[in-house]
Write an enzyme that holds these catalytic residues in place. Structure first.
Site, PDB file in Angstrom:
ATOM      1  CE  LYS A 110      -3.807   2.153   2.627  1.00 54.19           C
ATOM      2  NZ  LYS A 110      -4.745   2.018   3.766  1.00 54.19           N
ATOM      3  CB  SER A 129      -8.033   4.097   2.872  1.00 53.67           C
ATOM      4  OG  SER A 129      -7.236   3.405   3.828  1.00 53.67           O
ATOM      5  CB  SER A 171      -8.587   1.212   5.663  1.00 55.57           C
ATOM      6  OG  SER A 171      -9.312   2.400   5.497  1.00 55.57           O
TER       7      SER A 171
HETATM    8  N1  GLN Z   1     -13.229   5.038   6.304  1.00 57.93           N
HETATM    9  C1  GLN Z   1     -12.592   5.388   7.536  1.00 57.93           C
HETATM   10  C2  GLN Z   1     -12.039   6.785   7.445  1.00 57.93           C
HETATM   11  O1  GLN Z   1     -12.168   7.386   6.416  1.00 57.93           O
HETATM   12  C3  GLN Z   1     -11.507   4.400   7.857  1.00 57.93           C
HETATM   13  C4  GLN Z   1     -10.290   4.603   7.062  1.00 57.93           C
HETATM   14  C5  GLN Z   1      -9.162   3.732   7.473  1.00 57.93           C
HETATM   15  O2  GLN Z   1      -9.352   2.708   8.130  1.00 57.93           O
HETATM   16  N2  GLN Z   1      -7.964   4.161   7.106  1.00 57.93           N
HETATM   17  O3  GLN Z   1     -11.503   7.308   8.384  1.00 57.93           O
END
Ligand code: GLN
Length: 483
Positions: A75, A150, A174
């Site tokens: 990632k 994400s 995410s």
């Molecule tokens: N969707 C959540 C956010 O936008 C979680 C994102 C994540 O786990 N990095 O904060």
């Protein structure tokens, strides 16, 4: 070759059926062929082939580990020495990390081959991969839908067989949410299990890196390499790493599964609920006992998270000021102009929204009402998990309220987007580990089952997921056009 798991590929590499260079080349070819998915921000073709050659050398000498020669991808939140690390942002579009994240270093030492850096929501803020400066990623199961976020690039790449496995990070869901929407297996480890050194910070008390793979067995192989104490990360926990492969086949007789009634109420799509029912029934057949439990504070997770995560991100992202590294605006008039325009032009809309929410919640006069209150709620949520997990061995439930949604469908409505993580966020607030395991399809779109365990019970979660994967084949399905 591209449909094989790590364990099978490791066998093929050892028997001489194919070399790591051949395997790596076949993945590089697939990445080119399916570039329209937009799952990669950077493809490191030359580096990958060099690493594959080195891996073949290790294999020939008999000095290989399970991951040696396996083509995987990182990632783009993990710093990679000499390779662009963008975190999905224009702010870091020109950033070449001077060092490797601990996780990257560990994969390098294991001899894994890095194919490239995977697309993601900007600074990991999002649930759909639509906030990336590098464009939306498409879900290989239906290219009109999002892969989740994400870690959407990671999930799409593994599902489409453009990498054998990938790293992800999970602050509020995410790893698990994109794993569920793309039909792969993802594990968010206990907070502190995997080093955060060199992993660009979003909300430091919640962020945790973990494996995204096709099967629980592959996730176990990855976690074995990723986990462990790191003196460079003061929140990593100094606790021995168990052998994650050793207990994969353990019996599930007498396993106590708790189903929180708050997870199965209104808001959960009924087709998804039916799939979860069927999955839980498989566990009954494997000898598990199922009981309903209650976790009354779960409903407070989203509001608490959307105070705590933005508060932490507003502090973490203050380092991007146009001075030290990253994007700098053209011809600044003075220092204030340099800061204001570099940040104004370098960050996207969602990131700015989070910074504004966070600085507001932390400002004098609001701190007690928002930030302090959210921290108290966080404690209550942790207590819910503690109580539940003293009654049952694991908690099961949905990962997402529905299947993958359409590209563009939720991006204009932040609250609706935030609700995509309604079943995953509480787990991060408590810091316990959880997995997403493929459990079926609704209208040809994957559905994930969430399995949540006690602190440092990753081995148990992997065992529970693996046993299910021995009696089901959801995790082996390949999206049409990517066979
Ligand atoms: N969707 C959540 C956010 O936008 C979680 C994102 C994540 O786990 N990095 O904060």
């Amino acid at each position: 070759m591209h449909n094989k798991t790590i364990a099978d590929l490791a066998k093929g590499l050892r028997s001489g059926e194919f070399s790591s260079v051949e395997l790596t080349q076949s993945f590089l070819d697939r990445i080119k062929q399916h570039s329209s998915l937009n799952s990669y921000i950077t493809v490191t073709e030359d580096l990958a082939l060099q690493e594959a050659m080195a891996a073949d050398g290790r294999l020939a000498k008999g000095d290989a580990e399970l991951l040696t020669g396996i083509p995987m991808a990182q990632k783009d939140i993990f710093c990679t020495q000499g390779v662009k690390t963008t975190c999905g942002s224009k702010m870091l579009d020109n950033f070449i990390a001077p060092y490797d994240a601990t996780v990257v270093e560990k994969f390098n030492n294991a001899g894994a081959v890095m194919l490239g850096k995977l697309n993601m929501d900007e600074f990991a803020m999002g649930s759909s991969n639509e906030t990336s400066y590098f464009g939306v990623v498409k879900n290989p199961w239906d290219t009109n839908t999002v892969p989740g976020g994400s870690s959407g690039g990671s999930a799409a790449a593994v599902a489409a067989r453009l990498a054998v496995c990938a790293t992800g990070t999970d602050t509020g869901g995410s790893i698990r949410q994109p794993a569920a929407l793309c039909g792969i297996t993802g594990l968010k480890p206990t907070y502190g299990r995997v080093s955060r050194y060199g992993m660009i910070a979003y909300a430091s008390s919640l962020d945790q890196g973990g494996p995204m793979a096709r099967s629980a067995e592959d996730a176990a192989i990855m976690l074995q390499t990723m986990a462990g104490f790191d003196e460079k990360d003061s929140t990593s926990v100094d606790q021995p790493v168990p052998d994650y492969l050793a207990g994969l086949n353990n019996d599930l007789e007498g396993l106590k599964i708790g189903l929180p009634k708050e997870f199965f109420g209104e808001g959960l799509n009924s087709d998804v609920a039916a799939i979860l029912d069927a999955a839980i029934n498989e566990y009954r057949k494997l000898g598990a006992e199922v009981k309903e439990i209650s976790m009354p504070n779960l409903k407070l997770a989203i509001p608490a998270y959307y105070v705590i995560a933005p508060a932490e991100c507003s502090a973490n992202l203050s380092r991007f000021d146009g001075v030290r590294y990253g994007y700098r605006c053209e011809n600044p008039a003075d220092l204030t102009d340099l800061y204001t325009r570099s940040r104004g032009e370098g960050f996207g809309k969602e990131v700015k929204r989070r910074i504004l929410m966070g600085t507001y919640a932390l400002s004098a006069g609001y701190y007690d009402a928002y930030y302090l209150k959210a921290q108290k709620v966080r404690r209550l949520i942790s207590e819910d998990f503690k109580n539940a997990l003293s009654e049952v061995d694991v908690i099961m439930g949905p990962v997402t309220p529905g299947t993958a949604f359409g590209i563009g469908e939720k991006i204009g409505n932040p609250i609706e987007m935030y609700l995509s993580d309604i079943y995953t966020i509480a787990i991060n607030l408590a810091g316990v580990p959880a997995m997403s395991v493929p459990a079926g399809f609704v209208d040809c779109k994957p559905v994930g089952l969430q399995i949540i365990g006690n602190y440092f019970a990753e081995d148990r979660l992997l065992n529970i997921a693996h046993r299910y994967q021995q009696v089901t084949d959801w995790h082996q399905q390949t999206p049409k056009g990517f066979e």
